[in-house]
Design a protein around this motif. Structure first.
Motif, PDB file in Angstrom:
ATOM      1  N   ASP A 166     -13.428   6.512  -2.455  1.00 48.55           N
ATOM      2  CA  ASP A 166     -12.530   6.304  -1.319  1.00 48.55           C
ATOM      3  C   ASP A 166     -11.741   7.584  -1.116  1.00 48.55           C
ATOM      4  O   ASP A 166     -10.692   7.772  -1.746  1.00 48.55           O
ATOM      5  N   GLN A 192      -8.854  10.129  -2.975  1.00 49.28           N
ATOM      6  CA  GLN A 192      -7.952   9.168  -3.617  1.00 49.28           C
ATOM      7  C   GLN A 192      -8.587   8.399  -4.783  1.00 49.28           C
ATOM      8  O   GLN A 192      -7.925   8.148  -5.797  1.00 49.28           O
ATOM      9  N   GLU A 193      -9.865   8.018  -4.624  1.00 47.12           N
ATOM     10  CA  GLU A 193     -10.447   7.131  -5.640  1.00 47.12           C
ATOM     11  C   GLU A 193     -11.910   7.459  -5.929  1.00 47.12           C
ATOM     12  O   GLU A 193     -12.697   7.658  -5.007  1.00 47.12           O
ATOM     13  N   LYS A 212      -7.976  -6.392   3.203  1.00 48.88           N
ATOM     14  CA  LYS A 212      -6.719  -6.445   2.456  1.00 48.88           C
ATOM     15  C   LYS A 212      -5.831  -7.434   3.199  1.00 48.88           C
ATOM     16  O   LYS A 212      -5.413  -7.160   4.336  1.00 48.88           O
ATOM     17  N   HIS A 236      -2.292   8.438  -4.774  1.00 50.50           N
ATOM     18  CA  HIS A 236      -2.112   7.555  -5.935  1.00 50.50           C
ATOM     19  C   HIS A 236      -1.893   8.298  -7.245  1.00 50.50           C
ATOM     20  O   HIS A 236      -1.839   7.690  -8.311  1.00 50.50           O
ATOM     21  N   GLY A 253       0.803  -1.221   0.000  1.00 49.96           N
ATOM     22  CA  GLY A 253       0.000   0.000   0.000  1.00 49.96           C
ATOM     23  C   GLY A 253       0.832   1.267   0.000  1.00 49.96           C
ATOM     24  O   GLY A 253       2.016   1.248   0.342  1.00 49.96           O
ATOM     25  N   ALA A 254       0.195   2.381  -0.397  1.00 48.74           N
ATOM     26  CA  ALA A 254       0.828   3.709  -0.314  1.00 48.74           C
ATOM     27  C   ALA A 254       0.162   4.548   0.768  1.00 48.74           C
ATOM     28  O   ALA A 254       0.815   5.311   1.471  1.00 48.74           O
ATOM     29  N   SER A 255      -1.163   4.419   0.879  1.00 49.96           N
ATOM     30  CA  SER A 255      -1.887   5.176   1.914  1.00 49.96           C
ATOM     31  C   SER A 255      -2.288   4.189   2.997  1.00 49.96           C
ATOM     32  O   SER A 255      -3.422   3.777   3.105  1.00 49.96           O
ATOM     33  N   GLU A 277     -15.691   4.694   1.197  1.00 48.44           N
ATOM     34  CA  GLU A 277     -14.680   4.072   2.044  1.00 48.44           C
ATOM     35  C   GLU A 277     -13.858   5.170   2.720  1.00 48.44           C
ATOM     36  O   GLU A 277     -13.547   6.191   2.089  1.00 48.44           O
ATOM     37  N   LYS A 311     -12.736  -4.710  -4.745  1.00 40.98           N
ATOM     38  CA  LYS A 311     -12.161  -3.462  -5.242  1.00 40.98           C
ATOM     39  C   LYS A 311     -10.790  -3.809  -5.783  1.00 40.98           C
ATOM     40  O   LYS A 311      -9.912  -4.213  -5.015  1.00 40.98           O
ATOM     41  N   ARG A 326      -4.123  -3.720  -3.240  1.00 37.08           N
ATOM     42  CA  ARG A 326      -3.393  -2.548  -2.756  1.00 37.08           C
ATOM     43  C   ARG A 326      -3.000  -1.716  -3.965  1.00 37.08           C
ATOM     44  O   ARG A 326      -3.056  -2.191  -5.096  1.00 37.08           O
ATOM     45  N   SER A 327      -2.566  -0.491  -3.710  1.00 38.20           N
ATOM     46  CA  SER A 327      -2.171   0.350  -4.846  1.00 38.20           C
ATOM     47  C   SER A 327      -0.918  -0.201  -5.527  1.00 38.20           C
ATOM     48  O   SER A 327      -0.714  -0.012  -6.723  1.00 38.20           O
ATOM     49  N   ASP A 349     -11.492   1.091   6.015  1.00 31.14           N
ATOM     50  CA  ASP A 349     -10.220   0.532   5.532  1.00 31.14           C
ATOM     51  C   ASP A 349      -9.157   0.817   6.601  1.00 31.14           C
ATOM     52  O   ASP A 349      -8.903  -0.019   7.466  1.00 31.14           O
TER      53      ASP A 349
HETATM   54  P1  PGA Z   1      -3.291   1.677  -0.627  1.00 31.26           P
HETATM   55  O1  PGA Z   1      -4.668   2.293  -1.138  1.00 31.26           O
HETATM   56  O2  PGA Z   1      -3.160   0.307  -1.144  1.00 31.26           O
HETATM   57  O3  PGA Z   1      -2.284   2.640  -1.171  1.00 31.26           O
HETATM   58  O4  PGA Z   1      -3.366   1.708   0.886  1.00 31.26           O
HETATM   59  C1  PGA Z   1      -5.825   1.567  -1.280  1.00 31.26           C
HETATM   60  C2  PGA Z   1      -6.911   2.094  -0.395  1.00 31.26           C
HETATM   61  O5  PGA Z   1      -6.732   3.086   0.344  1.00 31.26           O
HETATM   62  O6  PGA Z   1      -7.980   1.519  -0.386  1.00 31.26           O
END
Ligand code: PGA
Ligand code: ZN
Length: 426
Positions: free
Chosen positions: A240, A161-162, A335, A153, A38-40, A283, A386, A364-365, A310
């Motif tokens: 999200d 973010q999404e 996740k 992202h 993941g990034a966030s 989300e 997702k 994940r991102s 999340d």
């Molecule tokens: P992440 O983002 O994989 O970078 O955490 C996905 C999300 O926030 O749902």
């Protein structure tokens, strides 16, 4: 029994190293799993072990995690029956010995856990969804397809973010994919016509230089309509915001929009968006540390909109139980790498389902060509997944896997549709 465990470093979709594991059994069966990133990330996720050596991979190497796979974790599981997933996962967790899997790395542990499950499935000559889910597993999930990226992202000003589309009115999973792809390409044309970039973000959705959620939602609604679908009926909108990412010193700091919102204003903003657009699910509308805000929003719109946790739950059954007791959200994002073993991820799904919370299986991102989550969505019958945009093979691999599963199930396959979301629509 498990005879060999081999870890290695491969590339993820962002070009960073990640862990891949091969597990072999005495009968010659084998399983391979690659770990996403993941990034966030949520603050309470299990720890992804990175080498931190600035001279290599900008500090993002996973050589230590791979070493742990090949030494301590291999020693802990070699000789064990791969079918005993719970016992095997418990042994992995005990070998690490920390509550957050920080000593050996959740990335190392998850790779072994998932590869063992796949080897066991292979030994039984069963597809993973059937091995894990049993003979009744036949529910294809509603995909939440990410078509606009922002936040962590993408490099555009969008604070959220999404922005996703969920083809709730499709008859089959394959039809959902067609609908999503059609809208994706309409959106591309619309963005181009409006003079926007059609470059994509980490999850394959477009990353135009928009500033507000309203601008993004307007583009998405228009694309759905122009493709010939009814927003909210055929295709629902999903967001999200990943709000933990821009929650600073007690306020939601929208740097792209140039607005700061207090928690109360954030709740109002989300309620307005949910009521003004055909939004079926949101989300992380509130930050993981904003418990009161989460409770307030859940109380205000939880009866009419799916609110998925999340970062606030981190796929941890214990944290989820606290959140359920506190009246936070009505749905949980799952996740596998947030918690680090298959057994624990499945326990979180059970906890959610027992409490009447819906479950969204998630990528994940940072992803790979690994499609395990597609099988897990069908195995758990959770009804929602997702896994990114209608472009980029790291995302489409999961959709393609689900279309193959649907084909394999034939007449017994069921598409989850609108009934899978909270509150169920029929
Ligand atoms: P992440 O983002 O994989 O970078 O955490 C996905 C999300 O926030 O749902
Ligand atoms: Zn999220």
């Amino acid at each position: 029994a498990i005879t060999s465990v081999t870890g290695r470093s491969i590339l993820d979709s962002r070009g960073n190293p990640t862990v891949e594991v091969d597990v072999e059994l005495a009968d010659g069966s084998a399983g391979r799993a690659a770990v996403p990133s993941g990034a966030s990330t949520g603050a309470r996720e299990a720890v992804e072990l990175r080498d931190g050596d600035p001279g290599r991979w900008h500090g993002r190497g996973v050589d230590r995690a791979v070493h742990h796979v090949n030494t301590e974790l291999a020693a802990a599981v070699i000789g064990r029956e791969a079918e005993d997933q719970a016992g095997l996962d418990a042994a992995l967790v005990a070998t690490d010995g920390t509550p957050d899997k920080s000593r050996l790395g959740a990335n190392a542990i998850l790779g072994v856990s998932l590869a063992a499950a796949k080897a066991a499935a292979a030994a039984h000559r069963l597809p993973l969804y059937r091995y894990v889910g049993g003979s009744g597993a036949r529910l294809l999930p509603v995909p939440m397809m990410n078509i606009v990226n922002g936040g962590a992202h993408a490099d555009n000003p969008l604070d959220f973010q999404e922005f996703m589309i969920a083809p709730i009115g499709a008859a089959t999973f394959a039809e959902a994919v067609r609908m999503g792809s059609e809208v994706f390409h309409t959106l591309r044309r619309d963005l181009l016509a409006a003079g926007h970039s059609t470059g994509v973000g980490d999850e394959g959705g477009f990353a135009p230089s928009l500033r507000t959620a309203e601008e993004a939602l307007d583009f998405v609604v228009a694309a759905v309509e122009r493709t010939g679908y009814r927003p909210g009926t055929d295709i629902g909108l999903v967001m999200d915001p990943a709000s933990s990412e821009f929650f600073r010193d007690g306020v939601y700091d929208y740097t792209g929009e140039g607005v700061r919102r207090t928690p109360a204003e954030q709740v109002d903003h989300l309620v307005t968006l949910i009521d003004s657009y055909p939004v079926v699910s949101v989300e992380d509308p509130m930050a993981e540390d904003d418990r009161a805000g989460w409770q307030e929003l859940t109380a205000r719109v939880g009866a009419r909109c799916q609110l998925t946790g999340d970062d606030v739950f981190c796929t941890d059954a214990a944290i989820l139980r606290e959140g359920i007791a506190a009246g936070i959200a009505n749905s949980v994002l799952v996740k596998v790498n947030q918690i680090g073993t298959l057994t624990e991820a499945l326990a979180t799904v059970d906890t959610a389902h027992h409490a009447g919370y819906t479950v969204v299986m998630s990528h994940r991102s940072g992803e790979t060509e690994d499609t395990t989550i597609a099988d897990l969505a069908v195995a758990t019958g959770c009804g929602q997944i997702k896994t990114g945009s209608l472009s980029r093979s790291d995302r489409t691999a999961k959709y393609n896997r689900l279309m193959r599963i649907e084909e394999q199930l034939g007449d017994s396959a069921r598409y989850a549709g609108a009934a899978a979301l909270h509150p169920p629509r029929h």
